[in-house]
Design a protein around this motif. Structure first.
Motif, mmCIF file in Angstrom:
data_model
loop_
_atom_site.group_PDB
_atom_site.id
_atom_site.type_symbol
_atom_site.label_atom_id
_atom_site.label_comp_id
_atom_site.label_asym_id
_atom_site.label_seq_id
_atom_site.Cartn_x
_atom_site.Cartn_y
_atom_site.Cartn_z
ATOM 1 N N ARG A 150 99.003 35.088 31.568
ATOM 2 C CA ARG A 150 100.074 34.569 30.702
ATOM 3 C C ARG A 150 99.549 34.409 29.267
ATOM 4 N NH1 ARG A 150 101.216 30.019 33.457
ATOM 5 N NH2 ARG A 150 102.530 31.198 34.883
ATOM 6 N N VAL A 151 98.329 33.919 29.153
ATOM 7 C CA VAL A 151 97.716 33.759 27.824
ATOM 8 C C VAL A 151 97.435 35.123 27.192
ATOM 9 C CG1 VAL A 151 95.681 32.868 26.606
ATOM 10 C CG2 VAL A 151 96.697 31.544 28.487
ATOM 11 N N LEU A 152 97.002 36.070 28.018
ATOM 12 C CA LEU A 152 96.641 37.409 27.520
ATOM 13 C C LEU A 152 97.834 38.102 26.855
ATOM 14 C CD1 LEU A 152 94.198 39.387 27.515
ATOM 15 C CD2 LEU A 152 95.147 40.377 29.609
ATOM 16 N N PHE A 153 99.040 37.876 27.392
ATOM 17 C CA PHE A 153 100.226 38.556 26.847
ATOM 18 C C PHE A 153 101.160 37.614 26.091
ATOM 19 C CE2 PHE A 153 98.642 41.441 30.053
ATOM 20 C CZ PHE A 153 98.577 42.604 29.303
ATOM 21 N N HIS A 154 100.589 36.511 25.632
ATOM 22 C CA HIS A 154 101.340 35.547 24.843
ATOM 23 C C HIS A 154 101.959 36.246 23.611
ATOM 24 C CE1 HIS A 154 102.437 31.805 22.966
ATOM 25 N NE2 HIS A 154 101.664 32.056 21.923
ATOM 26 N N GLN A 155 103.259 36.102 23.446
ATOM 27 C CA GLN A 155 103.992 36.694 22.301
ATOM 28 C C GLN A 155 103.915 38.214 22.237
ATOM 29 O OE1 GLN A 155 102.934 34.669 18.654
ATOM 30 N NE2 GLN A 155 104.187 32.900 19.210
ATOM 31 N N ILE A 156 103.662 38.847 23.367
ATOM 32 C CA ILE A 156 103.707 40.316 23.411
ATOM 33 C C ILE A 156 104.831 40.689 24.382
ATOM 34 C CG2 ILE A 156 102.447 42.415 24.041
ATOM 35 C CD1 ILE A 156 99.858 40.914 23.289
#
Lengths: 559, 135
Positions: A150-156
């Motif tokens: 979830r952090v890795l794709f934050h705002q992507i």
């Protein structure tokens, strides 16, 4: 392509040229070498003429872009429609740091993501496992659970960006996490696009990130392919990889041949599962290397496309042209980079990117010049991305399709590489197929022999490598290298402890029990994997379920 | 050279790194240079490597790492060898190792570090010069 009479005339004239003009020149000053060879050790003649491609049949062997046998490219308009996807492989440290690098790259005009995972993630261990010591966050990002994803794709936005994930043995776990995050972003599975590498055979032969023995590994591979063609139609379910085969020492022809051999094994496994070839084959994709010898690389790509199309049509009876297309990603050759005079690598990468473009790739990663020294710095990554932007926008490689077609040399080289591929495939078939050839160490030994020969050529000086055995110089030690925070391991371990104490124990246990149960049947495991990651099971816990059932792979070493 | 005086070397891949082109190539080069070679394969812990060195009565341990974990693994192998009383077994290493790390590794007891592009003859000579005497 030529009349018999024309060929005879050219033959006579060529002979005259050799005996007259050439031999006169040679008597004055001989050539630099007796035999010239490409970097893959293919002999290269002084001159190529129509005589070298006299059997070439334009319609049969080359055809048109977007049409069988796809020698000239898989899309009808190629880069006149849109450029290849510029996709830089990146990831290091924590999910938060990698997310920042991804958003930086997207802001700089990159058009797709490519996630590098750290080795514990690739080997299916949690960050706090004893074998993860020292490795957490090193060569890629550490992902233990859906929380990290979830952090890795934050705002992507996952419906706008396609993501390629270099993940093999635990591919289904990372795909499950990705799909779960897409769901959280309200993106439906049919809008999610990307790739998982999911190519276990080359892990066994050359790359080393295996977990389970070949048979259960193949089962997990096929499960993912099957699940996606039913549920995630835009996902590339496998990236059949020659890249690492080349890095391990293979020649250009061996790279293509052994990759196609792996491809045949996957298609056969899916067919054996009862899947219709045209149902899954359009989502197969490939991944190749590009070295500095531009013309040889272009010939390799063209030969591979043509051979694969024929395999799919003739061997597997595919009817849908999409099933016959060899679509592929290219990465420039990591092993071609030197630690000596590292700026020279910018030039190597530029030539390699040019080769990839002239060869008709669908996406491209350009290496950073400092990669023989350390993980790439932001400056080096930016130059690498700019390199492919220069190739795309300025070099002219994107103006017309397959511009080297019809070159006597490139066509002859294409034929020559295709013949070598065919010879290997026949040999591997005779050995009982790809798995048997791997089991006997045939593929590994062929690659190692090539690596050995190359090293000997470098050390004897027969082959010049700039900055290594010629044009060397004293230089100060490089500065500004990227350092990875050693504390990532501790931070990740603390996060894991927190996750384990916080999550709903009964839901977690139920999900893992469900996974265990389905993994012992013939049913597809993917739905159970998705349930498990949503219940916040970690990658190590999920992979342990399969370690219990399938055992762990211990390869025979062929040295 | 009489067989009894052959140098015995363990070529090992510590950690999870799968890049074994260099390790396998050197295993072959060492064998051709007259050494007795044991290649461990991948995913070796420092304990496994030292155990192999002990079992095989090795003179040299060659470590290869391309995933940036050399500062963790190499000194650990040196230390464990010492703990087992194998002080005279030399440790050499190679891979993607930044020059600025070399000093620290050598201070920790690693005898030699060989980066990308090193001629294999240089490594062979170094080992022949520095390996303990078998006489």
């Amino acid at each position: 392509m030529f009349e018999e009479k024309t060929l005879e005339k050219i033959k006579a004239e060529t002979q005259k040229w050799e005996e007259g003009t050439v031999s006169k020149a040679l008597s004055r000053s001989p050539e630099r070498k007796k035999v010239f060879t490409s970097i893959s050790n293919i002999p290269v003649e002084r001159l190529y003429t129509p005589l070298d491609i006299s059997r070439l049949d334009y319609s049969r062997d080359l055809g048109y872009p977007g049409e069988y046998p796809f020698t000239r490219g898989v899309q009808p308009t190629m880069y006149r429609g849109r450029f290849w996807t510029m996709r830089q492989y990146a990831g290091f440290g924590s999910a938060r740091e990698s997310n920042e690098r991804y958003r930086y790259l997207l802001e700089q005009g990159q058009t797709g993501l490519s996630v590098a995972f750290d080795l514990p993630t690739q080997a299916g261990y949690d960050s706090d496992h004893p074998l993860s010591m020292g490795e957490v966050g090193k060569v890629g990002v550490a992902i233990d659970s859906i929380e990290d994803m979830r952090v890795l794709f934050h705002q992507i936005p996952l419906d706008k960006v396609t993501t390629s994930m270099t993940i093999n043995a635990p591919a289904s776990v990372l795909l499950a996490m990705y799909l779960a995050i897409a769901e959280e972003q309200n993106v439906s599975f049919d809008k999610v696009g990307g790739t998982v590498q999911n190519d276990i055979l080359k892990e066994i032969t050359v790359r080393g990130q295996y977990i389970y023995p070949p048979k259960p590994s193949m089962r997990l591979t096929v499960d993912l392919i099957e699940y996606c063609f039913k549920n995630v139609p835009k996902w590339n379910t496998i990236s059949i990889s020659g890249y690492h085969i080349r890095e391990a020492g293979a020649t250009a022809a061996q790279e293509m041949a052994f990759t196609i051999a792996d491809g045949i094994a996957y298609v056969q496994a899916c067919v054996d599962r009862g899947m219709e070839v045209d149902s899954f084959a359009p989502r197969l994709s490939f991944f190749f290397n590009a070295f500095t010898n531009v013309l040889e690389e272009v010939a390799k790509f063209r030969a591979g496309r043509r051979y694969w199309a024929r395999v799919m049509k003739e061997r597997f009876g595919a009817k849908n042209p999409r099933s016959m297309m060899m679509r592929y990603h290219v990465q420039t050759g990591g092993v071609t980079l030197t630690a000596q005079q590292p700026l020279n690598n910018v030039v190597r990468v530029a030539l390699q990117a040019y080769a990839a473009a002239l060869g008709g790739c669908q996406s491209l990663h350009t290496n950073s010049y400092d990669e023989a020294l350390c993980l790439p710095t932001e400056q080096a990554v930016t130059v690498a991305l700019r390199t492919q932007q220069v190739v795309a926008e300025e070099s002219g490689a994107a103006l017309t399709i397959d511009p080297l077609a019809g070159s006597y040399f490139v066509e002859a080289m294409t034929d020559r590489i295709e013949a070598e591929i065919d010879e290997y495939i026949k040999k591997i078939d005779a050995m009982g197929g790809t798995l048997a050839a791997i089991e006997q160490g045939f593929i590994q030994k062929e690659i190692q022999n090539s690596a050995y020969r190359f090293q000997k050529e470098i050390e004897s000086g027969d082959r010049v490598y700039v900055g290594i055995n010629k044009y060397t110089m004293e230089e100060p030690p490089p500065t500004n290298l990227l350092q990875i925070d050693m504390a990532v391991g501790e931070v990740e371990s603390a996060k894991l402890a927190n996750l384990r104490s916080e999550r709903d124990e009964s839901q977690w246990k139920k999900a893992l029990d469900g996974l265990r149960e389905v993994s012992q049947t013939d049913q597809n495991v993917l739905p159970a994997v998705i349930e498990a990651v949503k219940a916040r099971a970690t990658i190590g816990e999920i992979c342990d379920v399969w370690r219990d059932i399938y055992g762990e792979y211990r390869p025979k070493e062929f040295v | 050279m009489a067989p009894a005086s052959k140098i015995k070397i363990i070529v090992a891949k510590p950690g999870l790194d799968g890049h074994d082109r260099g390790a396998k190539l050197l295993a072959r080069v060492f064998a051709e240079a007259g050494m007795e070679v044991v290649y461990t394969g991948l995913r070796q812990t420092p304990e496994m490597i030292v155990e192999t060195a002990l079992q095989e009565d090795a003179d040299v341990v060659g470590l290869s790492s391309l995933s940036g974990v050399h500062n963790y693994f190499f000194p650990k192998v040196v230390q464990l060898l010492k703990n087992k009383g194998l002080d005279d077994v030399i440790v050499v290493g190679g891979g993607i190792i930044p020059k600025e790390d070399v000093e620290g590794l050598e201070a920790s007891g690693v005898k030699g570090i060989f980066g990308p592009g090193t001629p294999t003859t240089e490594i062979v000579d170094f080992i022949k010069t520095n390996a303990r005497s078998r006489n």
